[in-house]
Write a protein that holds these residues in place. Structure first.
Motif, mmCIF file in Angstrom:
data_model
loop_
_atom_site.group_PDB
_atom_site.id
_atom_site.type_symbol
_atom_site.label_atom_id
_atom_site.label_comp_id
_atom_site.label_asym_id
_atom_site.label_seq_id
_atom_site.Cartn_x
_atom_site.Cartn_y
_atom_site.Cartn_z
ATOM 1 N N UNK A 1 1.063 14.239 -2.288
ATOM 2 C CA UNK A 1 0.795 12.914 -1.462
ATOM 3 C C UNK A 1 2.183 12.158 -1.188
ATOM 4 N N UNK A 2 3.222 12.304 -1.876
ATOM 5 C CA UNK A 2 4.406 11.590 -1.666
ATOM 6 C C UNK A 2 4.885 12.046 -0.393
ATOM 7 N N UNK A 3 4.562 13.493 -0.198
ATOM 8 C CA UNK A 3 5.144 13.910 1.081
ATOM 9 C C UNK A 3 4.256 13.414 2.211
ATOM 10 N N UNK A 4 3.145 13.296 2.111
ATOM 11 C CA UNK A 4 2.362 12.871 3.355
ATOM 12 C C UNK A 4 2.603 11.419 3.564
ATOM 13 N N UNK A 5 2.769 10.583 2.503
ATOM 14 C CA UNK A 5 3.437 9.209 2.653
ATOM 15 C C UNK A 5 4.682 9.181 3.425
ATOM 16 N N UNK B 1 -6.441 17.630 -0.787
ATOM 17 C CA UNK B 1 -5.368 17.858 -0.072
ATOM 18 C C UNK B 1 -4.033 17.554 -1.195
ATOM 19 N N UNK B 2 -3.119 18.236 -1.079
ATOM 20 C CA UNK B 2 -2.002 18.006 -2.354
ATOM 21 C C UNK B 2 -1.091 17.029 -1.769
ATOM 22 N N UNK B 3 -0.755 16.710 -2.497
ATOM 23 C CA UNK B 3 0.082 15.558 -2.464
ATOM 24 C C UNK B 3 1.521 15.508 -1.745
ATOM 25 N N UNK C 1 -3.398 3.645 14.228
ATOM 26 C CA UNK C 1 -3.120 2.451 13.282
ATOM 27 C C UNK C 1 -2.387 2.773 12.172
ATOM 28 N N UNK C 2 -1.118 2.811 12.163
ATOM 29 C CA UNK C 2 -0.070 3.736 11.553
ATOM 30 C C UNK C 2 0.039 2.547 10.277
ATOM 31 N N UNK C 3 0.097 1.213 10.297
ATOM 32 C CA UNK C 3 0.036 0.548 9.018
ATOM 33 C C UNK C 3 -0.850 0.885 8.018
ATOM 34 N N UNK C 4 -2.115 0.837 8.541
ATOM 35 C CA UNK C 4 -3.177 1.167 7.617
ATOM 36 C C UNK C 4 -3.124 2.602 7.226
ATOM 37 N N UNK C 5 -2.599 3.586 7.834
ATOM 38 C CA UNK C 5 -2.469 4.749 7.344
ATOM 39 C C UNK C 5 -1.493 4.802 6.601
ATOM 40 N N UNK C 6 -0.435 4.219 6.514
ATOM 41 C CA UNK C 6 0.634 4.242 5.617
ATOM 42 C C UNK C 6 0.219 3.433 4.028
ATOM 43 N N UNK C 7 -0.618 2.372 4.349
ATOM 44 C CA UNK C 7 -1.175 1.611 3.216
ATOM 45 C C UNK C 7 -2.021 2.548 2.430
ATOM 46 N N UNK C 8 -3.025 3.552 3.103
ATOM 47 C CA UNK C 8 -3.823 4.599 2.377
ATOM 48 C C UNK C 8 -3.149 5.678 1.724
ATOM 49 N N UNK C 9 -1.995 6.080 2.360
ATOM 50 C CA UNK C 9 -1.196 7.052 2.004
ATOM 51 C C UNK C 9 -0.604 6.747 0.710
#
Length: 325
Positions: free
Chosen positions: A243-247, A4-6, A222-230
């Motif tokens: 990856x910045x765009x996904x974050x 996946x591109x970032x 679980x949006x907090x963990x999703x943000x942490x992973x991204x």
């Protein structure tokens, strides 16, 4: 695998304890504790991420004019807050323990946000050292930091007051690689977790594992963990803009989840989305809509809308400004 591109006083205080060279250091208390400011906003439970996908839990409590800072139940030190300029405060942190040649006091810039704190503890690039020998020296160095942070907003570390439910328990995976590639949310979550915890992955593959696990976390809200992973995926692959765009998109998703009940938290998330990816015109429009609902029409019309519209036109004109979901 198909490749996946970032984001407190509290967060950077913990980060500073771990990365001593990132803060202005001093041998003594250059600010009198009795002159410290008291604000209940800086008390309570908080979460932040320094290294790795899991958030750290912190607690800030006050007695008199001194805040006690704990991280995962361990006392890190004590803090006093002092006025600096505009909306910036100076946090004077006295570490409970000092190792090596580190000095016992740290000095950091702090500013409030609607959902927590921003803390800047990155030395200005023109500084060779963050060591300070006097109060005047600290003020000079922090002034240079403030200018550097204004030029690059992403150097602020965002910290959030705890407001989410505990993370989703993750089952153990028997075939982590296969499960991480699954389209089934629970399998993806357990598989990617297994790959991450096992270790040994190259940075591109580790970034992908974090990114795919973030998708699973979003699936279970679980949006907090999703943000942490991204965020971790973006750190591992800083040159891959997708990856910045996904974050940025993850901040948007969490904003949408809370916008109805917590407008200020949603604005904070959308602001983070825009800081991470300034081309995210959808986030600008969403933030503008919240401002409009709050009857802050000047902010809605003069700020986000014109920029978002122009970016939208550029997209239509062929810039292809699209972001992964």
């Amino acid at each position: 695998m198909v490749r996946l591109r970032r984001s407190i006083v509290v967060a950077l205080l913990g980060a500073c304890a771990a990365l001593l060279t990132s803060c202005v250091e001093g041998p003594g208390p250059f600010f009198d504790k009795s002159s410290g400011l008291v604000d209940s906003y800086f008390t309570g439970e908080f979460s932040y991420v320094i290294v790795g996908p899991e958030p750290k839990r912190a607690k800030l409590s006050i007695k008199g004019k001194v805040y006690t800072f704990e991280e995962d139940g361990q006392r890190i030190g004590s803090i006093t807050l002092h006025p600096f300029r505009q909306d910036y405060w100076i946090a004077q942190l006295e570490l409970a323990k000092v190792t090596g040649r580190g000095k016992p006091y740290r000095y950091l810039l702090v500013r409030k946000t609607p959902s927590g704190f921003d803390v800047g503890a990155k030395c200005s690039k023109i500084e060779n050292t963050c060591d300070a020998k006097s109060k005047a020296d600290i003020l000079i160095k922090l002034d240079k930091q403030a200018k550097a942070l204004a030029a690059d907003p992403q150097d602020w570390l965002a910290v959030r007051r705890d407001r989410s439910a505990p993370g989703v328990p993750v089952a153990q995976s028997e075939n982590p690689s296969e499960d991480c590639n699954s389209d089934e949310t629970n399998r993806k979550l357990s598989g990617c977790t297994g790959l991450i915890e096992k270790g040994g992955l190259s940075e591109p593959d580790l970034a992908l594992a974090h990114s795919r696990r973030a998708d699973a976390y979003i699936g279970v809200r679980d949006f907090d963990h999703a943000i942490s992973d991204r965020r971790r995926a973006a750190e591992l692959q800083p040159n891959d803009l997708s990856y910045q765009m996904r974050l940025s998109g993850a901040y948007q998703i969490r904003a949408a989840a809370v916008a109805g009940q917590q407008s200020e938290a949603a604005i904070a998330d959308l602001t983070q989305a825009i800081q991470v990816d300034p081309t995210n015109y959808e986030a600008k429009l969403q933030r503008s809509a919240i401002f409009a609902r709050q009857h802050k029409l000047a902010q809605a019309i003069e700020g986000d809308v014109p920029i978002a519209v122009e970016l939208g036109r550029a997209d239509v004109a062929g810039m292809n400004v699209t972001r992964p979901s």
